[in-house]
Motif scaffolding. Sequence first.
Motif, mmCIF file in Angstrom:
data_model
loop_
_atom_site.group_PDB
_atom_site.id
_atom_site.type_symbol
_atom_site.label_atom_id
_atom_site.label_comp_id
_atom_site.label_asym_id
_atom_site.label_seq_id
_atom_site.Cartn_x
_atom_site.Cartn_y
_atom_site.Cartn_z
ATOM 1 N N VAL A 29 51.298 21.076 48.687
ATOM 2 C CA VAL A 29 51.944 21.593 47.474
ATOM 3 C C VAL A 29 51.881 20.556 46.371
ATOM 4 N N SER A 30 52.131 19.304 46.726
ATOM 5 C CA SER A 30 52.110 18.239 45.714
ATOM 6 C C SER A 30 50.738 18.110 45.089
ATOM 7 N N ALA A 31 49.689 18.145 45.943
ATOM 8 C CA ALA A 31 48.334 18.014 45.412
ATOM 9 C C ALA A 31 48.007 19.175 44.499
ATOM 10 N N LEU A 67 55.246 19.635 27.101
ATOM 11 C CA LEU A 67 53.960 18.996 27.383
ATOM 12 C C LEU A 67 53.003 19.910 28.161
ATOM 13 N N HIS A 68 53.417 21.170 28.346
ATOM 14 C CA HIS A 68 52.578 22.125 29.083
ATOM 15 C C HIS A 68 52.290 21.627 30.503
ATOM 16 N N LEU A 69 53.359 21.283 31.193
ATOM 17 C CA LEU A 69 53.256 20.836 32.578
ATOM 18 C C LEU A 69 53.949 21.824 33.496
ATOM 19 N N HIS A 70 53.405 21.970 34.680
ATOM 20 C CA HIS A 70 53.997 22.827 35.700
ATOM 21 C C HIS A 70 54.581 21.895 36.763
ATOM 22 N N GLY A 119 53.421 16.250 39.653
ATOM 23 C CA GLY A 119 53.024 16.714 38.331
ATOM 24 C C GLY A 119 53.392 15.708 37.269
ATOM 25 N N LEU A 120 54.262 14.745 37.640
ATOM 26 C CA LEU A 120 54.664 13.701 36.695
ATOM 27 C C LEU A 120 53.767 12.484 36.753
ATOM 28 N N GLU A 121 52.786 12.466 37.648
ATOM 29 C CA GLU A 121 52.019 11.249 37.896
ATOM 30 C C GLU A 121 51.336 10.719 36.638
ATOM 31 N N GLY A 122 50.912 11.617 35.755
ATOM 32 C CA GLY A 122 50.196 11.167 34.564
ATOM 33 C C GLY A 122 51.077 10.955 33.348
ATOM 34 N N VAL A 123 52.365 11.175 33.467
ATOM 35 C CA VAL A 123 53.265 11.038 32.317
ATOM 36 C C VAL A 123 53.706 9.578 32.196
ATOM 37 N N GLU A 160 55.541 6.219 44.198
ATOM 38 C CA GLU A 160 56.784 6.537 43.495
ATOM 39 C C GLU A 160 56.538 7.133 42.110
ATOM 40 N N LEU A 161 55.310 7.557 41.818
ATOM 41 C CA LEU A 161 55.004 8.061 40.480
ATOM 42 C C LEU A 161 55.703 9.378 40.161
ATOM 43 N N ASP A 162 56.113 10.126 41.188
ATOM 44 C CA ASP A 162 56.775 11.408 40.917
ATOM 45 C C ASP A 162 58.292 11.313 41.145
ATOM 46 N N HIS A 163 58.806 10.125 41.409
ATOM 47 C CA HIS A 163 60.245 9.918 41.626
ATOM 48 C C HIS A 163 60.900 9.562 40.288
ATOM 49 N N VAL A 164 61.848 10.427 39.834
ATOM 50 C CA VAL A 164 62.531 10.173 38.561
ATOM 51 C C VAL A 164 64.036 10.246 38.759
ATOM 52 N N GLN A 165 64.729 9.543 37.854
ATOM 53 C CA GLN A 165 66.193 9.558 37.797
ATOM 54 C C GLN A 165 66.597 9.578 36.338
#
Length: 379
Positions: free
Chosen positions: A21-23, A309-312, A346-350, A369-374
């Motif tokens: 799913v992540s990929a 940003l047109h992100l899913h 989906g946040l990896e490139g932000v 940890e590129l998709d881990h946000v707080q």
Amino acid sequence: MLRPSSPSSFRRPRTVAVVAVSAGVALAGALGTSASADLQSRLGASQAKDRQLQQGIAADASHIQGFQGRIDDLRQRLDVLQGTLTGEEEQLTSLQTSLRHARAHLTILRLRYVQDRRTLARQLVGQYEAPKPSLVDVVLHAHGFADLLELADQFRELSQHNATVAGDVRAARTRVGLQTDRLTELEARQERVTQALQAQRDEIAQLKLAVVDRQLVYVRARSAKSAELTSLRANRGRLEKQLAAIQAKNARIFASAASGSGPGLPSGGAPAFSAHAGTYGFFQAPGTNYSVGDTPRIAARLDVMGKALHLHLIGISGYRTPQHSVEVGGFANDPHTRGQASDTPGLEGVPEATLNKYGLTRPFGGAAELDHVQLLGSI
């Protein structure tokens, strides 16, 4: 706040399904829109169809070439037969002309034969009706010895002439009969040869037509495939232009995000998150909990950023109980157990600067940890 000794303390385990799913979500985020993903799929199908059509055209061309070899061979055989047949027809015509001449000659000989027979008959009748001269009469009526010799010569010449005429007629009749028979036989043989050649020529011509008809099937199939290929490539060109336009738009969006010039949070902060069925924004994965601690506000800000940003973005992990966190390979006191974090592929490139504009932060470094946000300022 108690912080871990290293970022790796909070790395999330992934099941195979979650990794998939992540990929998929990461790819959707990279493309920027579901429309571009659909165009990519259609372009891939078009290219596959293109290769299939090219293979079909090549196969048809191979069949056509194979038939062409047979057609050329049959054409050569027809040319040879036609030349032979022309020669045989000329010989037949010559024989028929000779036969007509022989028959005409036979007619002339027959007329001469009839005439000679009549002459011979008249002479024989005249000799029969005339009194048979005796030697005494011949001697008495002769005017000298020379006249006597002349009369004897005349009798002898008459006899020889009659015999010659009869012999000539018999010989001519024999010659004409033999010639007529020979020419008749030659004409019959020549007609048989000519008919056999014509039959053979017609048979080969029919075979050639059959091969040409079979070749025509592949010629038409190749033409149809070529026309379909031309239409397919024209349509693919239009799809590529559409995709290029979408990618250019996405590039501008990501460039804006990378420069930190995105719109950011609206005044008054992000509205409360509400699940929706749109293309862009935040989408909570089934079985996850985004109702504890900071997770509702994290979800709301991710939704605003995704739409801008047109992100899913799909949240695959929000709040976790300490027991569940340990079961999935985390820790009993990690940020998820306090409702302070979200794992969102989906946040990896932000960039971090863009996350900050939406009140979010990526507190731990490393690719895992590129998709881990707080929430920004919550650490």
